[in-house]
Design a protein around this motif. Structure first.
Motif, mmCIF file in Angstrom:
data_model
loop_
_atom_site.group_PDB
_atom_site.id
_atom_site.type_symbol
_atom_site.label_atom_id
_atom_site.label_comp_id
_atom_site.label_asym_id
_atom_site.label_seq_id
_atom_site.Cartn_x
_atom_site.Cartn_y
_atom_site.Cartn_z
ATOM 1 N N CYS A 81 -88.251 52.711 -12.664
ATOM 2 C CA CYS A 81 -88.366 53.421 -11.400
ATOM 3 C C CYS A 81 -89.066 52.528 -10.365
ATOM 4 C CB CYS A 81 -89.154 54.703 -11.630
ATOM 5 S SG CYS A 81 -89.243 55.755 -10.200
ATOM 6 N N THR A 82 -90.160 51.881 -10.795
ATOM 7 C CA THR A 82 -90.900 50.980 -9.908
ATOM 8 C C THR A 82 -89.996 49.869 -9.387
ATOM 9 O OG1 THR A 82 -92.936 51.388 -11.140
ATOM 10 C CG2 THR A 82 -92.874 49.403 -9.779
ATOM 11 N N MET A 83 -89.249 49.263 -10.311
ATOM 12 C CA MET A 83 -88.448 48.101 -9.918
ATOM 13 C C MET A 83 -87.238 48.500 -9.075
ATOM 14 S SD MET A 83 -90.182 45.619 -10.668
ATOM 15 C CE MET A 83 -88.993 44.409 -10.088
ATOM 16 N N LEU A 95 -87.213 51.080 -7.046
ATOM 17 C CA LEU A 95 -87.791 51.379 -5.731
ATOM 18 C C LEU A 95 -88.092 50.090 -4.968
ATOM 19 C CD1 LEU A 95 -90.240 54.313 -6.543
ATOM 20 C CD2 LEU A 95 -88.369 54.368 -4.881
ATOM 21 N N ALA A 116 -92.459 51.066 -1.950
ATOM 22 C CA ALA A 116 -92.226 51.526 -3.316
ATOM 23 C C ALA A 116 -93.430 52.327 -3.808
ATOM 24 C CB ALA A 116 -91.961 50.337 -4.240
ATOM 25 N N LEU A 131 -93.653 56.100 -5.151
ATOM 26 C CA LEU A 131 -94.183 56.338 -6.497
ATOM 27 C C LEU A 131 -95.354 57.318 -6.471
ATOM 28 C CD1 LEU A 131 -94.120 52.787 -8.098
ATOM 29 C CD2 LEU A 131 -93.009 54.816 -9.017
ATOM 30 N N VAL A 185 -96.666 48.425 -9.555
ATOM 31 C CA VAL A 185 -95.965 48.023 -8.337
ATOM 32 C C VAL A 185 -96.601 46.777 -7.714
ATOM 33 C CG1 VAL A 185 -97.154 49.290 -6.501
ATOM 34 C CG2 VAL A 185 -94.651 49.111 -6.478
#
Lengths: 118, 416
Positions: free
Chosen positions: A89-91, A93, B51, B55, B99
């Motif tokens: 999900c992080t990557m 995004l 991001a 998140l 992140v």
């Protein structure tokens, strides 16, 4: 024993990979680099979990939607799957945000050119 | 609170890794202009921020759902109690660390080899070739033991057992600590080292300018994780002593502080380099502070000051030519040698005031005084000759270490 949580996670991962596939963001751009990032990310977060468990901060719940299977004390089977989802999900995004940022100046240049023509 | 500290430690590690990877990732060759590079970096961090914003929202929602479903919970005494929905504020640390670090790693792995033929990466690899051997040579392996021994001895004699903290700490003060201390020193000393033929052998190596930045990164990467782990293993006293130790390492030579060029402060800082590992060891072991222990540490500190002052005498000429100040360039060769002899004498006498078998260690001061005394009347022009005594000094330390070890063994057998 419930599989709802595990199922949701797998579904979430599938969605991330679909986005990845559609926009060629992560694995579909550089599979080798993506694999390294994923493994490093999951191991880093897993080490964090284990440190938290060792210090007695993280406690497993008794929720009915989880399988209840443990791979280590206080560490449920679902945890590494969750971490995998979090990394993907992080990557997605991040790479998606990069893609959007790359589009902005391109559009601005286009509109400037249009104005010059007018 | 415990969770907050744990989270901060992991975030710090992630941030360091993220920044380093991102910098290395944007620097894809000299061909690229600085502007393009900084634009790339700005875009990277903007994307990271976007991001994280997404998140954070996802975490607030889904963490609350997961906790509400009783998938996991926290020991209430370990968390701050600040919550977004049901999610404790500390839970936002996971996505934050991820992140900050992972996109940097991704950028580094997928960095463009400009020119398209891979020349850049090859030349970068060539540039860094020799960094580790150079760094090891620069860290004076012959003197590694001087920082590892005080730590290990102080800790072992207090806890009387070999645990993981002892092993990790000894390794840290044996290699990474010296890499940082001498690596940083050699980077900022390049100018004066160039004029000093003595460097390059047993006492240090000339460090090529293109290795200066990598050397500083190497020092940071090899030290920060150890400092965090050791801080984690100890309490506030250990944190303070580790902070003092790390500060002394940096402040001694880094541009802007350069304590090594401030007379008296130079010798004080240098001695801190050797005494602080012992203090860290005592702090991690939770030693009782007794007058005898304080006298011992004070004597060790005086010994360290004397060693530094005497070592500076031989460098008077090159240091003055390079415009570098030291205790010796300011008060002169003769007075520095006499000061060193005096400090060793006081250190030896101080040991007489420690509980048995401490007074035996007083005899250790003698070889140093004898080694140094012939230069009682040295002048600034003959100062370089003290290098002979300095070379003996390096080996004298091994003899002293041997005697100190015997005394420690005696002390151990007397108290067990």
């Amino acid at each position: 024993m419930g599989v709802l949580y595990l199922l949701s996670l797998v579904l979430g991962i599938a969605c991330m990979l679909l986005l990845d596939h559609r926009f060629r963001l992560f694995f579909w751009r550089d599979a080798k680099a993506a694999a390294i990032v994923t493994v490093v990310g999951v191991l880093f977060l897993l080490a964090w979990d284990l440190a938290g468990i060792g210090l007695g901060i993280f406690l497993r719940g008794e929720g009915t939607i989880a399988t209840g299977l443990l791979i280590a004390p206080e560490l449920p089977l679902e945890e590494p799957v969750f971490l995998l989802f979090l990394v993907l999900c992080t990557m997605v995004l991040y790479t998606g945000a990069r893609r959007l940022l790359d589009l902005i100046p391109a559009r601005r240049r286009e509109s400037e050119r249009e104005r010059e023509i007018v | 609170m415990t969770y907050l500290w744990l989270a901060l430690a992991f975030i710090a590690a992630a941030a360091v890794a993220g920044v380093i990877f991102a910098r290395q990732g944007t620097r894809s060759g000299e061909a690229r202009s600085g502007e393009a590079r900084s634009g790339e970096a700005a875009k990277h961090w903007k994307a990271v921020a976007l991001a994280f914003a997404a998140l954070a929202v996802l975490t607030a929602v889904f963490d609350s759902v997961m906790i509400g479903m009783e998938l996991f919970h926290y020991d209430a005494s370990h968390i701050l109690g600040l919550k977004v929905g049901l999610a404790p504020i500390e839970d936002f640390a996971y996505p934050l660390a991820g992140v900050v670090a992972l996109p940097g790693l991704w950028m580094w792995l997928t960095r463009k080899r400009s020119g398209g033929r891979g020349d850049e990466s090859r030349s970068a690899g060539h540039n860094l070739k020799g960094l580790v051997p150079q760094a090891l040579l620069a860290s004076r392996p012959v003197s590694w033991i001087n920082t590892a021994y005080p730590f290990a001895a102080a800790m072992l004699l207090t806890t009387r057992e070999i645990d993981w903290v002892l092993i990790v700490g000894t390794f840290y003060f044996l290699i990474p600590y010296n890499l940082a201390m001498y690596g940083i020193n050699d980077v900022f000393d390049y100018e004066s080292d160039l004029k000093n033929p003595r460097k390059g052998g047993i006492e240090g190596a000339l460090l090529q300018p293109h290795l200066h930045r990598p050397m500083l990164w190497l020092a940071a990467i090899t030290n920060v994780p150890f400092l965090l782990v050791l801080a984690f293993a100890g309490g506030p006293v250990a944190w303070i002593s580790l902070a003092v130790s790390a500060f002394a390492v940096v402040a001694y030579s880094v541009a802007g502080l350069r304590f090594k060029e401030r007379p008296v402060l130079d010798s004080l800082t240098s001695s801190t380099h050797f005494v602080s590992p012992a203090v860290v060891g005592l702090a991690l072991a939770g030693a009782d502070v007794t007058p005898g222990l304080l006298v011992l540490l004070a004597a060790f500190f005086l010994w360290g000051m004397a060693a530094h002052a005497f070592g500076a005498v031989q460098d008077i000429e090159p240091d003055r030519q390079a415009g570098i100040g030291s205790i010796a360039t300011v008060i002169g060769a003769r007075r520095t040698v006499r000061l060193a002899v005096g400090l060793w004498l006081v250190a030896g006498l101080a040991m007489l005031a420690t509980p048995w078998p401490g007074p035996l260690a007083a005899v250790i001061a003698l070889p140093y005084i004898v080694n140094c005394a012939p230069y009682w009347n040295v002048t600034d022009t003959t100062a370089a000759r003290t290098n002979v005594a300095w070379r003996r000094f390096i080996w004298l330390n091994y003899g002293s270490g041997f005697l100190v070890t015997l005394i420690f063994i005696l002390q151990w057998s007397l108290t067990s």
